[in-house]
Write an enzyme that holds these catalytic residues in place. Sequence first.
Site, PDB file in Angstrom:
ATOM      1  N   TYR A 224       0.826  -1.221   0.000  1.00  0.00           N
ATOM      2  CA  TYR A 224       0.000   0.000   0.000  1.00  0.00           C
ATOM      3  C   TYR A 224       0.860   1.272   0.000  1.00  0.00           C
ATOM      4  O   TYR A 224       0.733   2.096  -0.916  1.00  0.00           O
ATOM      5  CB  TYR A 224      -1.006  -0.030   1.161  1.00  0.00           C
ATOM      6  CG  TYR A 224      -1.773   1.261   1.291  1.00  0.00           C
ATOM      7  CD1 TYR A 224      -2.773   1.600   0.381  1.00  0.00           C
ATOM      8  CD2 TYR A 224      -1.476   2.175   2.307  1.00  0.00           C
ATOM      9  CE1 TYR A 224      -3.462   2.806   0.480  1.00  0.00           C
ATOM     10  CE2 TYR A 224      -2.155   3.377   2.411  1.00  0.00           C
ATOM     11  CZ  TYR A 224      -3.142   3.688   1.502  1.00  0.00           C
ATOM     12  OH  TYR A 224      -3.816   4.884   1.600  1.00  0.00           O
TER      13      TYR A 224
ATOM     14  N   LYS B 197       1.244   4.070  -3.039  1.00  0.00           N
ATOM     15  CA  LYS B 197       0.884   5.483  -2.879  1.00  0.00           C
ATOM     16  C   LYS B 197       2.089   6.367  -3.202  1.00  0.00           C
ATOM     17  O   LYS B 197       1.952   7.420  -3.830  1.00  0.00           O
ATOM     18  CB  LYS B 197       0.397   5.771  -1.447  1.00  0.00           C
ATOM     19  CG  LYS B 197      -0.912   5.127  -1.071  1.00  0.00           C
ATOM     20  CD  LYS B 197      -2.081   5.531  -1.937  1.00  0.00           C
ATOM     21  CE  LYS B 197      -2.667   6.880  -1.637  1.00  0.00           C
ATOM     22  NZ  LYS B 197      -3.911   7.134  -2.442  1.00  0.00           N
TER      23      LYS B 197
HETATM   24  N1  LIG Z   1      -8.693   6.591   5.163  1.00  0.00           N
HETATM   25  C1  LIG Z   1      -7.556   7.156   5.494  1.00  0.00           C
HETATM   26  O1  LIG Z   1      -7.205   7.255   6.664  1.00  0.00           O
HETATM   27  C2  LIG Z   1      -6.664   7.717   4.425  1.00  0.00           C
HETATM   28  C3  LIG Z   1      -5.516   8.392   4.830  1.00  0.00           C
HETATM   29  C4  LIG Z   1      -4.689   8.920   3.856  1.00  0.00           C
HETATM   30  C5  LIG Z   1      -4.995   8.797   2.527  1.00  0.00           C
HETATM   31  N2  LIG Z   1      -6.102   8.127   2.143  1.00  0.00           N
HETATM   32  C6  LIG Z   1      -6.386   8.043   0.701  1.00  0.00           C
HETATM   33  O2  LIG Z   1      -7.631   8.633   0.464  1.00  0.00           O
HETATM   34  C7  LIG Z   1      -8.270   8.007  -0.640  1.00  0.00           C
HETATM   35  C8  LIG Z   1      -9.668   7.588  -0.252  1.00  0.00           C
HETATM   36  O3  LIG Z   1      -9.572   6.676   0.809  1.00  0.00           O
HETATM   37  P1  LIG Z   1     -10.820   6.229   1.679  1.00  0.00           P
HETATM   38  O4  LIG Z   1     -10.362   6.079   3.061  1.00  0.00           O
HETATM   39  O5  LIG Z   1     -11.957   7.108   1.365  1.00  0.00           O
HETATM   40  O6  LIG Z   1     -11.039   4.793   1.088  1.00  0.00           O
HETATM   41  P2  LIG Z   1     -12.366   4.099   0.544  1.00  0.00           P
HETATM   42  O7  LIG Z   1     -12.032   2.690   0.285  1.00  0.00           O
HETATM   43  O8  LIG Z   1     -13.500   4.399   1.425  1.00  0.00           O
HETATM   44  O9  LIG Z   1     -12.585   4.862  -0.830  1.00  0.00           O
HETATM   45  C9  LIG Z   1     -11.928   4.541  -2.003  1.00  0.00           C
HETATM   46  C10 LIG Z   1     -12.933   4.539  -3.123  1.00  0.00           C
HETATM   47  O10 LIG Z   1     -12.244   4.189  -4.321  1.00  0.00           O
HETATM   48  C11 LIG Z   1     -13.055   3.291  -5.030  1.00  0.00           C
HETATM   49  N3  LIG Z   1     -12.254   2.424  -5.871  1.00  0.00           N
HETATM   50  C12 LIG Z   1     -11.442   1.418  -5.483  1.00  0.00           C
HETATM   51  N4  LIG Z   1     -10.926   0.804  -6.547  1.00  0.00           N
HETATM   52  C13 LIG Z   1     -11.408   1.449  -7.631  1.00  0.00           C
HETATM   53  C14 LIG Z   1     -11.258   1.265  -9.018  1.00  0.00           C
HETATM   54  N5  LIG Z   1     -10.494   0.290  -9.505  1.00  0.00           N
HETATM   55  N6  LIG Z   1     -11.894   2.112  -9.845  1.00  0.00           N
HETATM   56  C15 LIG Z   1     -12.706   3.081  -9.361  1.00  0.00           C
HETATM   57  N7  LIG Z   1     -12.899   3.278  -8.072  1.00  0.00           N
HETATM   58  C16 LIG Z   1     -12.262   2.477  -7.205  1.00  0.00           C
HETATM   59  C17 LIG Z   1     -13.783   2.464  -3.984  1.00  0.00           C
HETATM   60  O11 LIG Z   1     -14.951   1.867  -4.509  1.00  0.00           O
HETATM   61  C18 LIG Z   1     -14.046   3.507  -2.925  1.00  0.00           C
HETATM   62  O12 LIG Z   1     -15.310   4.081  -3.100  1.00  0.00           O
HETATM   63  C19 LIG Z   1      -7.383   6.835  -1.043  1.00  0.00           C
HETATM   64  O13 LIG Z   1      -6.636   7.200  -2.167  1.00  0.00           O
HETATM   65  C20 LIG Z   1      -6.479   6.636   0.158  1.00  0.00           C
HETATM   66  O14 LIG Z   1      -5.238   6.126  -0.218  1.00  0.00           O
HETATM   67  C21 LIG Z   1      -6.967   7.585   3.066  1.00  0.00           C
HETATM   68  C1  LIG Z   2      -2.668  -2.768  17.392  1.00  0.00           C
HETATM   69  C2  LIG Z   2      -4.157  -2.522  17.318  1.00  0.00           C
HETATM   70  C3  LIG Z   2      -4.726  -2.591  18.702  1.00  0.00           C
HETATM   71  O1  LIG Z   2      -5.761  -1.777  19.032  1.00  0.00           O
HETATM   72  C4  LIG Z   2      -4.406  -1.206  16.668  1.00  0.00           C
HETATM   73  C5  LIG Z   2      -4.267  -1.326  15.184  1.00  0.00           C
HETATM   74  C6  LIG Z   2      -4.653  -0.044  14.558  1.00  0.00           C
HETATM   75  C7  LIG Z   2      -4.399  -0.056  13.051  1.00  0.00           C
HETATM   76  C8  LIG Z   2      -5.418  -0.933  12.393  1.00  0.00           C
HETATM   77  C9  LIG Z   2      -4.415   1.366  12.544  1.00  0.00           C
HETATM   78  C10 LIG Z   2      -3.353   2.216  13.239  1.00  0.00           C
HETATM   79  C11 LIG Z   2      -2.914   3.273  12.269  1.00  0.00           C
HETATM   80  C12 LIG Z   2      -3.839   3.119  11.096  1.00  0.00           C
HETATM   81  C13 LIG Z   2      -3.395   3.668   9.744  1.00  0.00           C
HETATM   82  C14 LIG Z   2      -3.073   5.146   9.795  1.00  0.00           C
HETATM   83  O2  LIG Z   2      -4.065   5.858  10.490  1.00  0.00           O
HETATM   84  C15 LIG Z   2      -2.893   5.766   8.479  1.00  0.00           C
HETATM   85  C16 LIG Z   2      -3.316   5.192   7.345  1.00  0.00           C
HETATM   86  C17 LIG Z   2      -2.982   5.860   6.082  1.00  0.00           C
HETATM   87  C18 LIG Z   2      -4.012   5.741   5.028  1.00  0.00           C
HETATM   88  O3  LIG Z   2      -3.453   6.101   3.793  1.00  0.00           O
HETATM   89  C19 LIG Z   2      -4.691   4.417   4.959  1.00  0.00           C
HETATM   90  C20 LIG Z   2      -5.120   3.906   6.310  1.00  0.00           C
HETATM   91  C21 LIG Z   2      -3.972   3.860   7.301  1.00  0.00           C
HETATM   92  C22 LIG Z   2      -2.936   2.870   6.793  1.00  0.00           C
HETATM   93  C23 LIG Z   2      -4.492   3.438   8.699  1.00  0.00           C
HETATM   94  C24 LIG Z   2      -4.940   1.968   8.676  1.00  0.00           C
HETATM   95  C25 LIG Z   2      -5.247   1.403  10.062  1.00  0.00           C
HETATM   96  C26 LIG Z   2      -4.110   1.613  11.046  1.00  0.00           C
HETATM   97  C27 LIG Z   2      -2.893   0.818  10.621  1.00  0.00           C
END
Ligand SMILES: NC(=O)c1ccc[n+]([C@@H]2O[C@H](COP(=O)([O-])OP(=O)(O)OC[C@H]3O[C@@H](n4cnc5c(N)ncnc54)[C@H](O)[C@@H]3O)[C@@H](O)[C@H]2O)c1
Ligand SMILES: C[C@@H](CO)CCC[C@@H](C)[C@H]1CC[C@H]2[C@@H]3[C@H](O)C=C4C[C@@H](O)CC[C@]4(C)[C@H]3CC[C@]12C
EC number: 1.1.1.-
Length: 430
Positions: A220, A224
């Site tokens: 992952y 990214k």
């Molecule tokens: N959730 C977090 O904490 C977090 C933190 C940092 C960055 N991000 C980034 O933010 C973005 C959104 O993440 P999220 O948490 O909303 O995840 P999410 O899984 O809820 O949303 C991702 C969306 O992308 C769509 N998707 C996946 N594969 C696809 C494909 N092949 N074609 C079209 N659509 C597709 C999914 O259906 C989904 O609706 C991602 O790029 C993720 O890397 C998320």
């Molecule tokens: C050891 C467990 C006992 O409670 C806790 C595990 C927690 C993990 C599942 C999450 C801790 C940190 C999270 C990640 C972080 O917040 C940032 C992220 C970046 C984003 O791009 C995608 C999601 C994630 C990797 C997020 C996922 C869940 C954790 C690893």
Amino acid sequence: MARVLGTEGWRLGWCLFLEWARREEEQAEGDGVVAGWPRRREKTARPVASLGILGAWLQPGMAESTEVRKLVYLVTGGCGFLGEHVVRMLLQREPRLSELRVFDLHLGPWLEELKTGPVQVTAIQGDVTQAHEVAAAVAGAHVVIHAAGLVDVFGRASPKTIHEVNVQGTKNVIEACVQTGTRFLVYTSSMEVVGPNIKGHPFYRGNEDTPYEAVHKHPYPCSKAQAERLVLEANGREVRGGLPLVTCALRPTGIYGEGHQIMRDFYHQGLRLGGRLFRAIPASVEHGRVYVGNVAWMHVLVARELERRAALVGGQVYFCYDESPYKSYEDFNMEFLGPCGLRLVETRLLAPYWLLMLLAVLNALLQWLLRPLLLYAPLLNPYTLAVANTTFTVSTDKAQRHFGYEPLFSWEDSRTRTIRWVRAMEGSAQ
Ligand SMILES: NC(=O)c1ccc[n+]([C@@H]2O[C@H](COP(=O)([O-])OP(=O)(O)OC[C@H]3O[C@@H](n4cnc5c(N)ncnc54)[C@H](O)[C@@H]3O)[C@@H](O)[C@H]2O)c1
Ligand SMILES: C[C@@H](CO)CCC[C@@H](C)[C@H]1CC[C@H]2[C@@H]3[C@H](O)C=C4C[C@@H](O)CC[C@]4(C)[C@H]3CC[C@]12C
């Protein structure tokens, strides 16, 4: 007769003058381009028959409302956790929007309710790995917010699939912009393109310029980081029509808020354990978190400013930040889960780090062994343990300096909204 003709002549003259003034104004704004945006043929009719043509021009606000709505935005991943907030934020806070295209592999039923407003909402079921589907969705859009991604740190998807969606999908988006002449691209990156690294080095209140050894092994963060690099390298590429592409990347830390699946999982796990969650991570380990509404707001703002401040913002990365407090991952979750009836039980003596790592490795082993039979993907694995157990927090004002970002939601608002959302799950939780 002469008098009537005279009146008509005056009216005609006035209309011609206004039309001339309008064209002059458009000309001044750019040749076929409104302040850098490709001009789109207005569908709006000349209205208000009762007041006549002159009345239409003179109606207060009318000129703005017909002239203002001309931008087409595309949000990939627009039905995901973050994507939905971006979509709703754009509808609320981008007055120049005329059409919003929501592109996702899985479309949400909630999109239907958005179709009654003044903005045309176009739902597009599509796959970012399919170049032709992406190109068709991008064609004619002024701005693309590329938030689609496969967020998987639990081993649910194969490394190949993660690469295809996150890297190839991003390549397809960039190429579609170049081919179709779309100039503005915002990429949703992640804090994980920086860290935590596999060596467990802390990143304490760092900013975009803080030196840090970014070493990735997990599919992952690798994907990214690769995708972010592609987006930044594409800044300045010539798009169809000869103008340069302007790109930037936003790097959220751990996003929380309404719709956050992992928060949902912790809540349900707590309920299953009789209202308890067990502390596994020392309270001293800080984990950066940011409210989803503020992340969405940053996307909307930077997308708006990409054109006006292309030289400054193009090719840049920005951490997403707000007033959310610095806490450990678990303590932070308790800010919402606590008021919803869960409590965090201290188990440091019962579960030392080596034991947790042993459990995490065991989980990984089980996942591998069971893969031919079923998908075993628990929250705890060596990677998630390392991320949760390494301090990674940001402290920066780059987005404020470059494009005037201020969080839209205070910590109190963010917390209240998230608690309200968790409470709303209560009924459906058992
Ligand atoms: N959730 C977090 O904490 C977090 C933190 C940092 C960055 N991000 C980034 O933010 C973005 C959104 O993440 P999220 O948490 O909303 O995840 P999410 O899984 O809820 O949303 C991702 C969306 O992308 C769509 N998707 C996946 N594969 C696809 C494909 N092949 N074609 C079209 N659509 C597709 C999914 O259906 C989904 O609706 C991602 O790029 C993720 O890397 C998320
Ligand atoms: C050891 C467990 C006992 O409670 C806790 C595990 C927690 C993990 C599942 C999450 C801790 C940190 C999270 C990640 C972080 O917040 C940032 C992220 C970046 C984003 O791009 C995608 C999601 C994630 C990797 C997020 C996922 C869940 C954790 C690893």
